[in-house]
Structure formats: C-alpha cells, structure tokens
Design a protein around this motif. Structure first.
Motif, mmCIF file in Angstrom:
data_model
loop_
_atom_site.group_PDB
_atom_site.id
_atom_site.type_symbol
_atom_site.label_atom_id
_atom_site.label_comp_id
_atom_site.label_asym_id
_atom_site.label_seq_id
_atom_site.Cartn_x
_atom_site.Cartn_y
_atom_site.Cartn_z
ATOM 1 N N LEU A 33 0.809 -1.226 0.000
ATOM 2 C CA LEU A 33 0.000 0.000 0.000
ATOM 3 C C LEU A 33 0.842 1.277 0.000
ATOM 4 O O LEU A 33 0.299 2.383 0.015
ATOM 5 C CB LEU A 33 -0.969 -0.022 1.189
ATOM 6 C CG LEU A 33 -1.949 -1.208 1.142
ATOM 7 C CD1 LEU A 33 -2.861 -1.200 2.370
ATOM 8 C CD2 LEU A 33 -2.791 -1.172 -0.139
ATOM 9 N N PRO A 36 0.011 3.250 -3.518
ATOM 10 C CA PRO A 36 -1.077 4.243 -3.501
ATOM 11 C C PRO A 36 -0.732 5.490 -2.679
ATOM 12 O O PRO A 36 -1.081 6.609 -3.076
ATOM 13 C CB PRO A 36 -2.268 3.494 -2.884
ATOM 14 C CG PRO A 36 -1.812 2.119 -2.581
ATOM 15 C CD PRO A 36 -0.483 1.900 -3.201
ATOM 16 N N GLN A 37 -0.029 5.299 -1.580
ATOM 17 C CA GLN A 37 0.357 6.462 -0.787
ATOM 18 C C GLN A 37 1.258 7.393 -1.617
ATOM 19 O O GLN A 37 1.085 8.605 -1.625
ATOM 20 C CB GLN A 37 1.082 6.028 0.484
ATOM 21 C CG GLN A 37 1.367 7.182 1.424
ATOM 22 C CD GLN A 37 1.938 6.713 2.754
ATOM 23 O OE1 GLN A 37 2.768 5.806 2.800
ATOM 24 N NE2 GLN A 37 1.478 7.323 3.833
ATOM 25 N N SER A 96 -2.795 8.872 -2.393
ATOM 26 C CA SER A 96 -3.854 8.441 -1.471
ATOM 27 C C SER A 96 -3.380 8.667 -0.038
ATOM 28 O O SER A 96 -2.202 8.489 0.256
ATOM 29 C CB SER A 96 -4.152 6.943 -1.635
ATOM 30 O OG SER A 96 -4.629 6.642 -2.917
ATOM 31 N N LEU A 136 -2.990 7.256 3.649
ATOM 32 C CA LEU A 136 -2.877 5.881 4.155
ATOM 33 C C LEU A 136 -2.561 5.917 5.633
ATOM 34 O O LEU A 136 -1.683 6.665 6.068
ATOM 35 C CB LEU A 136 -1.739 5.141 3.409
ATOM 36 C CG LEU A 136 -1.363 3.750 3.968
ATOM 37 C CD1 LEU A 136 -2.473 2.738 3.748
ATOM 38 C CD2 LEU A 136 -0.061 3.237 3.324
ATOM 39 N N LEU A 181 -7.493 3.933 3.752
ATOM 40 C CA LEU A 181 -7.028 4.875 2.735
ATOM 41 C C LEU A 181 -8.174 5.813 2.376
ATOM 42 O O LEU A 181 -9.350 5.482 2.627
ATOM 43 C CB LEU A 181 -6.614 4.146 1.448
ATOM 44 C CG LEU A 181 -5.500 3.103 1.496
ATOM 45 C CD1 LEU A 181 -6.058 1.721 1.801
ATOM 46 C CD2 LEU A 181 -4.743 3.048 0.162
ATOM 47 N N THR A 209 -10.714 7.148 -0.391
ATOM 48 C CA THR A 209 -11.385 6.280 -1.371
ATOM 49 C C THR A 209 -11.319 6.877 -2.784
ATOM 50 O O THR A 209 -11.009 8.063 -2.943
ATOM 51 C CB THR A 209 -12.871 6.088 -1.008
ATOM 52 O OG1 THR A 209 -13.477 7.383 -0.953
ATOM 53 C CG2 THR A 209 -13.024 5.382 0.332
ATOM 54 N N LEU A 244 -4.429 12.249 -8.053
ATOM 55 C CA LEU A 244 -3.228 11.395 -7.993
ATOM 56 C C LEU A 244 -2.110 11.983 -8.849
ATOM 57 O O LEU A 244 -2.360 12.647 -9.850
ATOM 58 C CB LEU A 244 -3.556 9.974 -8.482
ATOM 59 C CG LEU A 244 -4.654 9.231 -7.723
ATOM 60 C CD1 LEU A 244 -4.854 7.850 -8.348
ATOM 61 C CD2 LEU A 244 -4.336 9.117 -6.241
ATOM 62 N N TYR A 285 -8.063 -1.910 -2.492
ATOM 63 C CA TYR A 285 -7.879 -1.095 -1.280
ATOM 64 C C TYR A 285 -8.065 0.392 -1.572
ATOM 65 O O TYR A 285 -8.636 1.136 -0.784
ATOM 66 C CB TYR A 285 -6.486 -1.334 -0.683
ATOM 67 C CG TYR A 285 -6.326 -2.712 -0.074
ATOM 68 C CD1 TYR A 285 -6.688 -2.946 1.253
ATOM 69 C CD2 TYR A 285 -5.833 -3.770 -0.813
ATOM 70 C CE1 TYR A 285 -6.546 -4.208 1.812
ATOM 71 C CE2 TYR A 285 -5.683 -5.038 -0.264
ATOM 72 C CZ TYR A 285 -6.047 -5.249 1.049
ATOM 73 O OH TYR A 285 -5.920 -6.491 1.602
ATOM 74 N N MET A 286 -7.547 0.831 -2.731
ATOM 75 C CA MET A 286 -7.606 2.261 -3.083
ATOM 76 C C MET A 286 -9.031 2.731 -3.315
ATOM 77 O O MET A 286 -9.382 3.851 -3.007
ATOM 78 C CB MET A 286 -6.850 2.466 -4.396
ATOM 79 C CG MET A 286 -5.498 3.052 -4.260
ATOM 80 S SD MET A 286 -4.780 3.168 -5.911
ATOM 81 C CE MET A 286 -4.417 4.900 -5.949
ATOM 82 N N VAL A 333 -7.571 3.841 -13.068
ATOM 83 C CA VAL A 333 -6.873 3.473 -11.828
ATOM 84 C C VAL A 333 -5.926 2.301 -12.098
ATOM 85 O O VAL A 333 -4.755 2.321 -11.704
ATOM 86 C CB VAL A 333 -7.880 3.108 -10.706
ATOM 87 C CG1 VAL A 333 -7.159 2.591 -9.461
ATOM 88 C CG2 VAL A 333 -8.771 4.303 -10.353
#
Ligand SMILES: Cc1c2[nH]c(c1CCC(=O)O)Cc1[nH]c(c(CCC(=O)O)c1C)Cc1[nH]c(c(CCC(=O)O)c1C)Cc1[nH]c(c(C)c1CCC(=O)O)C2
Length: 344
Positions: free
Chosen positions: A77, A80-81, A85, A87, A97, A99, A109, A152-153, A179
């Motif tokens: 993860l 994504p951070q 995102s 986290l 996270l 959404t 992003l 998860y994202m 995504v």
C-alpha cells in the motif's frame, strides 16, 4: 556470473535435491525481535520508511533461521500512498485509505514518475540489504498487483469480497481502468528502482486475484502481470519474476506461459499433487503449506510439509507457505518446518 544462490537456480528451472525455502511475512509480529524494532520505529508505516530499521527487520528471520531468501520489508500500500492516497493503519483492524469513487478523486493522484520522492527510503532499504545480506541469500523485492492494490484504493480499506472495486468496474469502467493503468505504470517504475537498487528477484502479489472471474481474470490479473513482467525484463534482462495470483484455482494453469513469469506462487487452496501436474509442468512453482501449521505445529506440520516437498520433488520448487505467517504463530514451528524440509 555463476549462479549459485539456490533460489536463483530454482527460478532458472533447476530441480534441486532440497528445495530452497523462505516464508511470506517472515519478518512479522510472530517474532519478538520484530515487535521490539517496530516499537522502536513508532508504528508500522514509520518502520517501512526507516531504511535502517526496515533492513534490520528484514535481516531478523535470516539470522534466526537462515532462510534462502530475504524479502524487502515494506507494504503493497506504499504505492497508492506515493500516488497521493492518504494511508494509515488502525491497530487491530488494518489499513485505511482515502477512497476513489469519482473522477475528481483520480485527478488528485500524481503521475508514475512522481512516486519516487515518497518511495526513495524503500530503495535505500534495498541498498542496505544488498550490502548486509549473506552471500548465499537472495534478495526479493515486491509490489502489489494493480487489481489487489485497486481494491484497497477504491474501497479505502480491506474488504471480504472486493465489492466496491467490482462495483466501480461495473458502473464506471473508464475510471476503474484509469486506476488500473496508473497502478500498472507506477508498479513498473517502482519495481525497476528496486531492481536498480539491488533486488535480485521481484514478486507480484495479487492477493485478491481469486475474485476475478473469466474474462475479468484475463483482463485484470493476467494482462497486467504480462505487461509488468515484459517491461521489467526489457529494462533488466534476466530479472526473475514470481507471480502470485492468489486463489486463482484453474487460473493457475497456463499463468506462467501467458504472463512470462518465471515462477507461480501457489496458495494452499490447491493441492500440491494437482499443482505439480497442472502448473509445475510449465516451470518453477512456490508454495504451498497452509500457514495454520505455524500455529498448530506437531506431527501434522511434519506430515504436510513432507507432502508438499514430495509432490514437487520432480521439478523446480521453492518451498513457502500458501499465504503469510500469522501473528499467533509459534517461532519454534517455523524451525520445525525448516528442519523437515532440509532434513527430510
Ligand atoms: C494485502 C497485502 C497487504 N500487504 C501485503 C499484501 C499482499 C500479501 C497478502 O495477501 O498478505 C504484502 C506485504 N506486507 C508486508 C510484506 C513484507 C514482506 C514479507 O515479510 O512478506 C509484504 C510482501 C509487511 C506487513 N504488512 C502489514 C504487516 C503487519 C503490520 C504490523 O506490524 O502491525 C506486515 C508485517 C500490515 C498490512 N498490510 C496489508 C494489510 C491488509 C495489513 C494488515 C493486516 C495485518 O495486520 O496483518 C496490505
């Protein structure tokens, strides 16, 4: 360069008299020394981003058990951070996270080339490990696969059935695919930097591949694995790749051929005998003892370990669990598993 590391030999297709062994989540809460270092770091994410301490916890299971491979200590993860995102981890519950439900969430992003500022400490961990690992120990880098990371994202947390990601896929396919594409590109850049820093193998974790069916499995598990593997091998000729489309079932059949991965990691929902016949025919496999044996131990652990070794003995095999070891595992059971694999 002579290739003497056992893991690299198995990945190159060699059948070894004793399979090399490492364990998913081998650096983790079942080890008291891990818990001490994690406390020193403050929390899990601070540990991931602290190169000295992340290298230290990576080395702990190597010192204690002499595994044939070390896996970089980090988390899927972090990508994504790095993409923007939020986290955080809630103790006893797991990751949280921000959404992704609409286009404006995606527009926040950053691009694939802007992830390294966040991820530089991870590459530093890899460099430290390459200096400090014993010569015979292989260093494995890793990333989550786009589908698993997207679940998860999109949902903002772990989910039992990946419902929110399936819903976005059904209701706004262009956004879902945007995504997936961003994650695919970012994963290539991230793994490429890990390899430049010294990772000798990379593993692609697709923990939720089992919830993709039929055409979706082809489009969102097989195809990203093919694209990522091909890009990495173009940039880093000869880099071995392990694919882990967890709970793929029949989807394991032909996965190596369709994606170009050198090894297919198996979870324990498939039997070793079935997998030897249908998956190992195409090359190296990794797995697949149930991680529950690390909690329960005893003769059942010994018997099942022997069963896995026996089933895969006629082809290239890396011994591992079918999924990560759990915090309630007994460190002595890990030693018993290793002794059984190495001592017969
Ligand atoms: C889905 C996923 C994640 N992370 C990962 C996956 C895919 C593999 C899988 O299915 O297990 C992968 C992962 N996570 C971690 C590693 C490090 C390498 C290793 O030792 O295998 C790897 C390869 C460390 C970790 N990642 C995490 C821990 C526990 C953190 C702690 O110390 O509290 C570790 C050692 C936290 C984490 N990270 C994640 C969750 C859902 C959790 C919370 C669950 C839990 O608490 O066990 C996301």
């Amino acid at each position: 360069m002579t290739q003497q590391k056992t893991i690299l030999r198995a990945l190159a297709g060699e059948t070894l008299p004793t399979p090399p062994i490492w364990m998913m989540r081998q650096a983790g809460r079942y080890l008291p020394e891990y818990r001490a270092t994690r406390a020193e770091a403050g929390d899990f994410l601070k540990l991931c981003y602290n190169p000295e301490l992340a290298a230290e916890v990576t080395l702990q299971p190597i010192r204690r058990y002499g595994f044939d491979a070390a896996i970089l200590f980090a988390d899927i993860l972090l990508v994504p951070q790095a993409l923007g995102s939020d986290l955080w981890f809630v103790t006893g519950e797991g990751p949280r996270l921000s959404t992704i439900t609409e286009q404006s969430d995606f527009d926040k992003l950053v691009g694939k080339d802007d992830i390294h500022e966040t991820l530089n400490p991870i590459y530093e961990t890899v460099r430290i490990l390459r200096r400090e690992l014993p010569d015979e120990t292989t260093l494995i880098g890793f990333a989550g696969m786009p589908w698993t990371v997207a679940t998860y994202m999109i949902a903002g947390q772990g989910t039992k059935d990946q419902g929110p990601a399936h819903a976005l896929k059904a209701e706004n396919r262009p956004l879902f695919e945007a995504v997936m594409d961003r994650l695919t590109e970012a994963t290539i850049e991230y793994l490429s930097k890990q390899i430049e820093a010294g990772a000798e193998v990379v593993k692609l974790f697709d923990s939720w591949a089992g919830s993709l069916n039929g055409e979706d499995f082809q489009k969102y598990a097989v195809e990203p694995a093919r694209v990522i593997t091909q890009a990495l091998k173009e940039r880093h000729p000869g880099i071995p790749v392990i694919g882990f489309p967890r709970e793929a079932g029949d989807g394991y059949i032909g996965f190596a051929k369709a994606t170009g991965v050198d090894c297919v990691a198996l979870d324990n929902s498939v039997s070793p005998d079935w997998a030897a016949k249908h998956v190992q025919v195409d090359g190296c496999v990794q797995g697949n003892l149930a991680s529950s044996h690390m909690v329960t131990g005893g003769q059942a652990l010994v018997d099942e370990t022997r069963k896995v070794v026996e089933a895969f003995k006629n082809g290239p095999h890396i011994f591992n669990l079918g999924h990560g070891i759990t915090p309630d595992a007994d460190p002595d059971n890990v030693q018993l598993m290793i002794d059984t694999v190495r001592g017969g």
